[in-house]
Every structure is written in C-alpha cells, then in structure tokens.
Write a protein that holds these residues in place. Structure first.
Motif, PDB file in Angstrom:
ATOM      1  N   LEU A   1      27.731 -32.700 -19.666  1.00  9.20           N
ATOM      2  CA  LEU A   1      28.560 -31.804 -19.635  1.00  9.20           C
ATOM      3  C   LEU A   1      29.867 -31.700 -21.088  1.00  9.20           C
ATOM      4  O   LEU A   1      29.782 -31.101 -21.497  1.00  9.20           O
ATOM      5  CB  LEU A   1      29.131 -32.045 -18.319  1.00  9.20           C
ATOM      6  CG  LEU A   1      30.244 -31.063 -18.057  1.00  9.20           C
ATOM      7  CD1 LEU A   1      30.190 -29.392 -18.120  1.00  9.20           C
ATOM      8  CD2 LEU A   1      30.718 -31.403 -16.388  1.00  9.20           C
TER       9      LEU A   1
ATOM     10  N   ALA B   1      28.315 -30.603 -24.234  1.00  9.36           N
ATOM     11  CA  ALA B   1      28.162 -29.466 -23.906  1.00  9.36           C
ATOM     12  C   ALA B   1      29.278 -27.808 -23.760  1.00  9.36           C
ATOM     13  O   ALA B   1      29.548 -27.638 -24.693  1.00  9.36           O
ATOM     14  CB  ALA B   1      27.570 -28.904 -23.019  1.00  9.36           C
ATOM     15  N   LEU B   2      30.759 -28.609 -23.532  1.00  3.61           N
ATOM     16  CA  LEU B   2      31.615 -28.340 -23.640  1.00  3.61           C
ATOM     17  C   LEU B   2      31.772 -27.974 -24.794  1.00  3.61           C
ATOM     18  O   LEU B   2      32.655 -27.471 -25.474  1.00  3.61           O
ATOM     19  CB  LEU B   2      32.450 -28.372 -22.716  1.00  3.61           C
ATOM     20  CG  LEU B   2      32.153 -28.193 -21.328  1.00  3.61           C
ATOM     21  CD1 LEU B   2      33.469 -29.473 -20.513  1.00  3.61           C
ATOM     22  CD2 LEU B   2      32.306 -26.929 -20.921  1.00  3.61           C
TER      23      LEU B   2
ATOM     24  N   ASP C   1      29.929 -26.053 -27.727  1.00  5.55           N
ATOM     25  CA  ASP C   1      30.359 -24.872 -27.306  1.00  5.55           C
ATOM     26  C   ASP C   1      28.563 -24.212 -26.917  1.00  5.55           C
ATOM     27  O   ASP C   1      28.280 -23.623 -27.440  1.00  5.55           O
ATOM     28  CB  ASP C   1      30.762 -23.674 -28.124  1.00  5.55           C
ATOM     29  CG  ASP C   1      30.667 -22.276 -27.662  1.00  5.55           C
ATOM     30  OD1 ASP C   1      30.832 -21.921 -26.608  1.00  5.55           O
ATOM     31  OD2 ASP C   1      30.772 -21.442 -28.987  1.00  5.55           O
ATOM     32  N   SER C   2      27.980 -24.714 -25.814  1.00  9.36           N
ATOM     33  CA  SER C   2      27.122 -24.902 -25.536  1.00  9.36           C
ATOM     34  C   SER C   2      26.514 -24.927 -24.016  1.00  9.36           C
ATOM     35  O   SER C   2      27.405 -24.938 -22.936  1.00  9.36           O
ATOM     36  CB  SER C   2      25.534 -26.004 -26.062  1.00  9.36           C
ATOM     37  OG  SER C   2      24.682 -25.661 -25.986  1.00  9.36           O
ATOM     38  N   SER C   3      25.300 -24.599 -23.319  1.00 10.16           N
ATOM     39  CA  SER C   3      25.190 -24.492 -22.362  1.00 10.16           C
ATOM     40  C   SER C   3      25.254 -26.296 -21.987  1.00 10.16           C
ATOM     41  O   SER C   3      24.065 -27.278 -22.881  1.00 10.16           O
ATOM     42  CB  SER C   3      24.834 -23.905 -21.366  1.00 10.16           C
ATOM     43  OG  SER C   3      23.051 -24.050 -21.668  1.00 10.16           O
ATOM     44  N   THR C   4      25.250 -26.721 -20.766  1.00  7.90           N
ATOM     45  CA  THR C   4      24.326 -27.928 -20.306  1.00  7.90           C
ATOM     46  C   THR C   4      22.686 -27.758 -19.994  1.00  7.90           C
ATOM     47  O   THR C   4      22.292 -29.242 -20.381  1.00  7.90           O
ATOM     48  CB  THR C   4      24.818 -28.808 -18.501  1.00  7.90           C
ATOM     49  OG1 THR C   4      26.635 -28.647 -18.651  1.00  7.90           O
ATOM     50  CG2 THR C   4      24.132 -29.891 -18.514  1.00  7.90           C
ATOM     51  N   ARG C   5      22.214 -26.623 -19.353  1.00 10.47           N
ATOM     52  CA  ARG C   5      21.415 -26.320 -19.026  1.00 10.47           C
ATOM     53  C   ARG C   5      20.240 -26.849 -20.580  1.00 10.47           C
ATOM     54  O   ARG C   5      19.685 -27.261 -20.578  1.00 10.47           O
ATOM     55  CB  ARG C   5      20.896 -25.004 -18.617  1.00 10.47           C
ATOM     56  CG  ARG C   5      19.780 -25.092 -18.418  1.00 10.47           C
ATOM     57  CD  ARG C   5      19.509 -22.943 -17.948  1.00 10.47           C
ATOM     58  NE  ARG C   5      17.331 -22.696 -17.635  1.00 10.47           N
ATOM     59  CZ  ARG C   5      17.273 -23.132 -16.824  1.00 10.47           C
ATOM     60  NH1 ARG C   5      17.713 -24.247 -15.876  1.00 10.47           N
ATOM     61  NH2 ARG C   5      15.539 -23.017 -16.972  1.00 10.47           N
ATOM     62  N   HIS C   6      21.197 -25.595 -21.524  1.00  6.94           N
ATOM     63  CA  HIS C   6      20.404 -25.530 -22.524  1.00  6.94           C
ATOM     64  C   HIS C   6      20.158 -27.799 -23.404  1.00  6.94           C
ATOM     65  O   HIS C   6      18.851 -27.792 -24.274  1.00  6.94           O
ATOM     66  CB  HIS C   6      20.781 -24.676 -23.694  1.00  6.94           C
ATOM     67  CG  HIS C   6      20.115 -24.809 -24.948  1.00  6.94           C
ATOM     68  ND1 HIS C   6      19.098 -24.332 -24.926  1.00  6.94           N
ATOM     69  CD2 HIS C   6      20.444 -24.745 -26.290  1.00  6.94           C
ATOM     70  CE1 HIS C   6      18.796 -24.132 -26.313  1.00  6.94           C
ATOM     71  NE2 HIS C   6      19.194 -24.409 -27.367  1.00  6.94           N
TER      72      HIS C   6
END
Length: 271
Positions: free
Chosen positions: A25, A28-29, A32-37
């Motif tokens: 997390l 990802a933050l 600028d991405s997502s935790t899932r990706h």
C-alpha cells in the motif's frame, strides 16, 4: 523485446520493497498505482510497463545499476548507460574529479567507486598511504582494506576500534540497502581481519562531546587527526557516475593542519 523469464521482475521488486521496509500500500500510493496491480506484478500475474518499473524504482531508491537489472528482468532494454571512466564520454567527469582533488590540497582526498576502490587521488593522500605495503595500495587500493588490514593504516591508527566499528557499520549499511553480493563479500573479508597486536578491538562508548568519529594516525612527523566528508554527483544518468564519490579528509586540529601545509610547502620531502 521478449524475455524467457517474465516472472523474474516480481520477486525482484518485492525484494526491493521489503528491503526498504514498505508495504504494498505504501509503495502503491507513492508510485501512483494500485495495491491490486502491484500485488499482481509481484506474484507474476501481471507484467509491469517500463514506465511503472522506473517509477517504482525511483520511489524505492534503487541504484541505477539495479534499475537496469529490473528492466532486463521484465524484458525491456536498460535505461541507463554504463560508461568506462576512462572513456571520452566521461572526460568532463574525470576533469571535475581532478579539480576537486587538486583543489583540496594540501589535505588528502580520493575518488572511490561503489566497492570502495580508489580510482583517483591527490598528492596529499600519499601521507596516509606512504607506509602501506604495495600489495594493499597497488592500482589505487581499496579504502576498507587500507583502513582495516593489519598491515595497512590499522597499525598506525590511534583509535582503531572506533574507526573499525564506524567503517564496518558503513559497509554493512551498504550491504543491507543494496543486497549487492560483491559488497557482502568485501564486508565478510574485512570484518574477519585480525586487529594488529596490542590494539583493543572494543570501540567503547560514543563520545557525547564529539560531532564526528575522527581518524587519528601516528606518522613519523607526529600524530594527526582527520574527519572526512563524502561528495557525490547530483542527478546522475550514467551507472558509473552514479557510483562515484569523492572522500575528502580535513584536519581536526592545528597540529595536523600545520604538518600538512609544511609537507605541501616542502613538496612532500621527508614523508
């Protein structure tokens, strides 16, 4: 460009993230991405874009050498060149290093690479290395070996235990933050060196009145005390340049300053 091992990028990114003690997390933050990706990338279920790899590497503070490794692991071409220091491309770098070293006279200074090998030095460094045997100083020498080897500066160092603890701490930190095997091998080698006879290996408590760990050396001309600074190049875009640093030594007292200036005036006679 295709890769035969598309899943290699995932474990490598995960290793760097864990080395930096970041959660998925957190990273990802920042990127600028997502935790899932990011999770899919780390487990090999998704192939990251070249841009994402470079963005993640930037936020993970990955060295340029290893950023190229991440790109190759994902099947992309390296982003950064690695130019030999003696190449035409690096002429301005060599000139800058020479100017820094010469400008620091009469105090010692040396340019070092990422594994602490001396690639250039000024004339004043001979004061520190003049009594070191050739097998340690040939082809420039390695700072960690020169400091810690029983036949090197260790035998002349008046506060060897302190200097040893500080040097090994710096090298251990490098190993932990990069994971580079050559640095680990260097650490294992120099940490196993025995102390010179009659030298205490207990560094004792840190001096609460001090601001730096000094290097105190006994020379034929008298005792000298130094502290050092490390300078690196800003915004490097070449692997070699990103791994270069200049270590400059400064006198900690008037006696050291006077001896260095006297030696410079005499052209090094008597060393």
């Amino acid at each position: 460009m295709e890769t035969q091992e598309p899943s290699r990028i995932g474990p490598l990114l995960r290793a760097w993230r864990r080395r930096r003690k970041l959660s998925q997390l957190d990273l990802a933050l920042r990127a600028d991405s997502s935790t899932r990706h990011l999770s899919c990338v780390e487990t090999g279920r998704a192939r990251p874009s070249r841009e994402l790899i470079l963005r993640l590497a930037e936020h993970l503070d990955v060295p340029l050498r290893d950023r190229n490794g991440l790109l190759l692991a994902a099947g992309y071409a390296p982003a950064y060149r690695e130019s030999p220091l003696d190449s035409d491309r690096m002429a301005m770098v060599r000139s800058a290093i020479r100017a820094m070293l010469a400008g620091h006279e009469p105090y010692p200074a040396a340019a070092i690479d990422r594994t602490w090998n001396i690639v250039d030095r000024n004339d004043a460094m001979s004061l520190l290395l003049g009594t070191v045997p050739p097998h340690l100083s040939e082809t420039g020498g390695n700072v960690m070996r020169l400091i810690l080897h029983p036949e090197g500066l260790a035998s002349q160092c008046l506060n060897f235990a302190q200097v040893r603890a500080h040097a090994l701490g710096r090298l251990r930190h490098q190993v932990d933050t990069t994971g580079h095997e050559d640095l680990r091998e260097l650490y294992e080698e120099v940490s196993a060196y025995p102390a010179p006879p009659d030298l205490d290996t207990d560094p004792g408590p840190v001096d609460p009145t001090g601001i730096v760990v000094p290097l105190r050396i006994r020379t034929p001309l008298g005792d000298m005390a130094f502290f050092s600074t490390i300078a690196t190049f800003g915004a490097p875009a070449d692997v070699t340049l990103s791994e270069l640093a200049v270590e400059s030594f400064f006198p900690m007292d008037e006696q050291t300053d006077m001896l260095l200036r006297t030696l410079a005036a005499l052209g090094g006679e008597g060393q």
